[in-house]
Design a protein around this motif. Structure first.
Motif, PDB file in Angstrom:
ATOM      1  N   VAL A 140     109.683  53.654  26.734  1.00 36.35           N
ATOM      2  CA  VAL A 140     109.920  54.548  27.881  1.00 36.35           C
ATOM      3  C   VAL A 140     109.049  54.143  29.081  1.00 36.35           C
ATOM      4  O   VAL A 140     109.132  54.749  30.139  1.00 36.35           O
ATOM      5  N   ASP A 141     108.236  53.095  28.893  1.00 34.34           N
ATOM      6  CA  ASP A 141     107.322  52.720  29.978  1.00 34.34           C
ATOM      7  C   ASP A 141     107.263  51.202  30.116  1.00 34.34           C
ATOM      8  O   ASP A 141     107.736  50.454  29.252  1.00 34.34           O
ATOM      9  N   ASP A 142     106.640  50.781  31.240  1.00 38.92           N
ATOM     10  CA  ASP A 142     106.522  49.348  31.487  1.00 38.92           C
ATOM     11  C   ASP A 142     105.330  49.145  32.434  1.00 38.92           C
ATOM     12  O   ASP A 142     104.798  50.127  32.995  1.00 38.92           O
ATOM     13  N   ALA A 143     104.959  47.895  32.620  1.00 41.68           N
ATOM     14  CA  ALA A 143     103.780  47.607  33.464  1.00 41.68           C
ATOM     15  C   ALA A 143     104.086  47.937  34.926  1.00 41.68           C
ATOM     16  O   ALA A 143     105.227  47.787  35.377  1.00 41.68           O
ATOM     17  N   PRO A 144     103.070  48.388  35.671  1.00 39.35           N
ATOM     18  CA  PRO A 144     103.308  48.764  37.077  1.00 39.35           C
ATOM     19  C   PRO A 144     103.477  47.546  37.979  1.00 39.35           C
ATOM     20  O   PRO A 144     102.725  46.565  37.846  1.00 39.35           O
ATOM     21  N   TYR A 145     104.447  47.556  38.878  1.00 40.18           N
ATOM     22  CA  TYR A 145     104.521  46.518  39.917  1.00 40.18           C
ATOM     23  C   TYR A 145     103.240  46.610  40.751  1.00 40.18           C
ATOM     24  O   TYR A 145     102.717  47.710  41.021  1.00 40.18           O
ATOM     25  N   GLY A 146     102.759  45.456  41.176  1.00 41.18           N
ATOM     26  CA  GLY A 146     101.530  45.456  41.983  1.00 41.18           C
ATOM     27  C   GLY A 146     100.292  45.456  41.117  1.00 41.18           C
ATOM     28  O   GLY A 146      99.164  45.423  41.628  1.00 41.18           O
ATOM     29  N   GLY A 147     100.489  45.511  39.785  1.00 43.96           N
ATOM     30  CA  GLY A 147      99.322  45.459  38.901  1.00 43.96           C
ATOM     31  C   GLY A 147      98.594  46.794  38.833  1.00 43.96           C
ATOM     32  O   GLY A 147      99.066  47.799  39.369  1.00 43.96           O
ATOM     33  N   GLY A 148      97.475  46.788  38.170  1.00 48.30           N
ATOM     34  CA  GLY A 148      96.692  48.035  38.015  1.00 48.30           C
ATOM     35  C   GLY A 148      96.747  48.512  36.585  1.00 48.30           C
ATOM     36  O   GLY A 148      97.524  48.011  35.770  1.00 48.30           O
ATOM     37  N   PRO A 149      95.915  49.513  36.261  1.00 51.38           N
ATOM     38  CA  PRO A 149      95.791  49.974  34.874  1.00 51.38           C
ATOM     39  C   PRO A 149      96.997  50.811  34.449  1.00 51.38           C
ATOM     40  O   PRO A 149      97.729  51.331  35.291  1.00 51.38           O
TER      41      PRO A 149
ATOM     42  N   ARG B 195     104.095  60.875  31.512  1.00 53.31           N
ATOM     43  CA  ARG B 195     102.925  60.458  30.741  1.00 53.31           C
ATOM     44  C   ARG B 195     102.425  59.167  31.393  1.00 53.31           C
ATOM     45  O   ARG B 195     102.981  58.692  32.381  1.00 53.31           O
ATOM     46  N   TYR B 196     101.352  58.594  30.792  1.00 52.58           N
ATOM     47  CA  TYR B 196     100.833  57.325  31.316  1.00 52.58           C
ATOM     48  C   TYR B 196     100.434  57.503  32.778  1.00 52.58           C
ATOM     49  O   TYR B 196      99.845  58.517  33.138  1.00 52.58           O
ATOM     50  N   GLU B 197     100.837  56.566  33.639  1.00 53.26           N
ATOM     51  CA  GLU B 197     100.499  56.660  35.072  1.00 53.26           C
ATOM     52  C   GLU B 197     101.584  57.414  35.834  1.00 53.26           C
ATOM     53  O   GLU B 197     101.615  57.392  37.057  1.00 53.26           O
ATOM     54  N   GLY B 198     102.501  58.025  35.122  1.00 48.83           N
ATOM     55  CA  GLY B 198     103.530  58.804  35.808  1.00 48.83           C
ATOM     56  C   GLY B 198     104.908  58.163  35.703  1.00 48.83           C
ATOM     57  O   GLY B 198     105.107  57.168  35.015  1.00 48.83           O
ATOM     58  N   ILE B 199     105.839  58.743  36.412  1.00 45.58           N
ATOM     59  CA  ILE B 199     107.245  58.327  36.388  1.00 45.58           C
ATOM     60  C   ILE B 199     107.531  57.481  37.634  1.00 45.58           C
ATOM     61  O   ILE B 199     107.036  57.804  38.721  1.00 45.58           O
ATOM     62  N   ASP B 200     108.310  56.429  37.481  1.00 44.90           N
ATOM     63  CA  ASP B 200     108.722  55.579  38.619  1.00 44.90           C
ATOM     64  C   ASP B 200     109.196  56.491  39.765  1.00 44.90           C
ATOM     65  O   ASP B 200     110.064  57.351  39.569  1.00 44.90           O
ATOM     66  N   GLN B 201     108.659  56.297  40.945  1.00 44.25           N
ATOM     67  CA  GLN B 201     108.907  57.209  42.082  1.00 44.25           C
ATOM     68  C   GLN B 201     110.394  57.328  42.418  1.00 44.25           C
ATOM     69  O   GLN B 201     110.859  58.346  42.942  1.00 44.25           O
TER      70      GLN B 201
END
Ligand SMILES: Nc1c(O)cccc1[N+](=O)[O-]
Length: 240
Positions: free
Chosen positions: A48-57, A111-117
Motif C-alpha cells: 500500500v506504500d512506496d518510496a517518496p519522490y524527492g527522497g527522504g525518510p 499511515r507512514y508519511e501519509g497518502i499521496d497528495q
C-alpha cells in the motif's frame, strides 16, 4: 449518519463498537462500516506504500490503491471525505457540531508519511474534502484520530446521549472550559464540596459555575477567551 473508515488496521476501530457508541450503532442511530485498504491491492504482498519522490525518510501511501478503494467505498452516495493528518486544520467542537448534520462521513486513515497528495486533490475536485488534525503531536496513523472525531460527532446526534442537555452544557459548548465537578460524599479526605453547590440557590450555583469556568479558561486557555464574540462576556465576566 453513515460513517465509513478506510484503514490498513481495521482492528484499531473496534472501540467504536463499545459502550455509548456501540449502543448507538446497535440502535441504528449510526451506521459504521470499516474497510481494509489492503482488500484493494492486487499484488501478493498487498503493498500500500512506496518510496517518496524527492527522497527522504519513510514511505508514502500509493494513490492507485487509495483511488480504487475510495471509488468503491464512496459509490454514488454524497459524502464528506476526511483525512486525519498532522498537517490538517485543527479539529474542534465547532467542527464536530458542523459535521453532525452530514448524512455521511468517510475517513481515510493514512499511515507512514501519509497518502499521496493527488488522492486528496482528486477527490477534492468532486466532493467536500477536509484534511484535519486532532493535535500538534506525531501519531503512527490516522486511526486514533478517527476514534476521537467519531466520538465527538456521534455524541451530538439525537438519541445518542441519554441526556441531550449534556451535549449543550459540556466544555466548549459556550466557548469556555468546563469548571470543576463534585459528587458525594460532602467531605472526602478532609476536602469539602463548595457550600454554594449544596445551597439550593440555582442562581448562585450558575454564577459560581460560570466564574470557575472563566477562571479556568483564563488560566489554561486564554486563546479561547480571546476568541469569544464581543458580547459573550458581561462586565463581571471580564474581571477574570
Ligand atoms: N497528529 C496526527 C498524526 O501524526 C497522524 C495522523 C493524524 C494526526 N492528527 O489527526 O492529528
Amino acid at each position: 449518519m453513515r460513517i465509513d473508515v478506510v484503514t490498513i488496521f481495521p482492528g484499531y476501530l473496534a472501540p467504536l463498537r463499545e459502550a455509548l457508541l456501540g449502543r448507538a450503532i446497535a440502535a441504528g442511530l449510526i451506521d459504521v462500516r470499516v474497510h481494509n485498504l489492503r482488500d484493494w491491492t492486487r499484488d501478493v504482498h498487498q503493498a500500500v506504500d512506496d518510496a517518496p519522490y524527492g527522497g527522504g525518510p519513510g514511505m508514502v501511501m500509493r494513490p492507485q490503491v487509495w483511488g480504487e478503494a475510495l471509488d468503491d467505498v464512496l459509490g454514488d452516495e454524497p459524502a464528506r471525505l476526511i483525512v486525519p493528518t498532522p498537517a490538517g486544520v485543527p479539529f474542534t467542537q465547532a467542527t464536530a457540531r458542523r459535521w453532525k448534520d452530514e448524512p455521511r462521513l468517510v475517513f481515510a486513515c493514512g499511515r507512514y508519511e501519509g497518502i499521496d497528495q493527488r488522492v486528496v486533490d482528486e477527490y477534492a475536485s468532486r466532493m467536500p474534502v477536509e484534511e484535519v488534525s486532532i493535535g500538534d503531536y506525531v501519531l503512527v496513523g490516522g486511526e486514533v484520530a478517527v476514534l476521537v472525531m467519531v466520538e465527538a460527532v456521534a455524541r451530538l446526534l439525537p438519541g445518542v446521549l441519554g441526556n441531550p442537555q449534556s451535549a449543550e452544557q459540556d466544555s466548549f459548548s459556550d466557548g469556555l472550559l468546563e469548571g470543576p465537578a463534585y459528587t458525594r460524599p460532602v467531605v472526602w479526605r478532609g476536602r469539602e464540596v463548595p457550600a454554594v453547590l449544596r445551597s439550593g440557590d440555582h442562581g448562585a450555583i450558575a454564577r459560581w459555575r460560570r466564574d470557575r469556568a472563566l477562571e479556568r479558561t483564563a488560566k489554561r486557555r486564554p486563546d479561547l477567551l480571546a476568541a469569544l464574540p464581543e458580547d459573550a462576556l458581561d462586565q463581571r465576566d471580564r474581571e477574570f
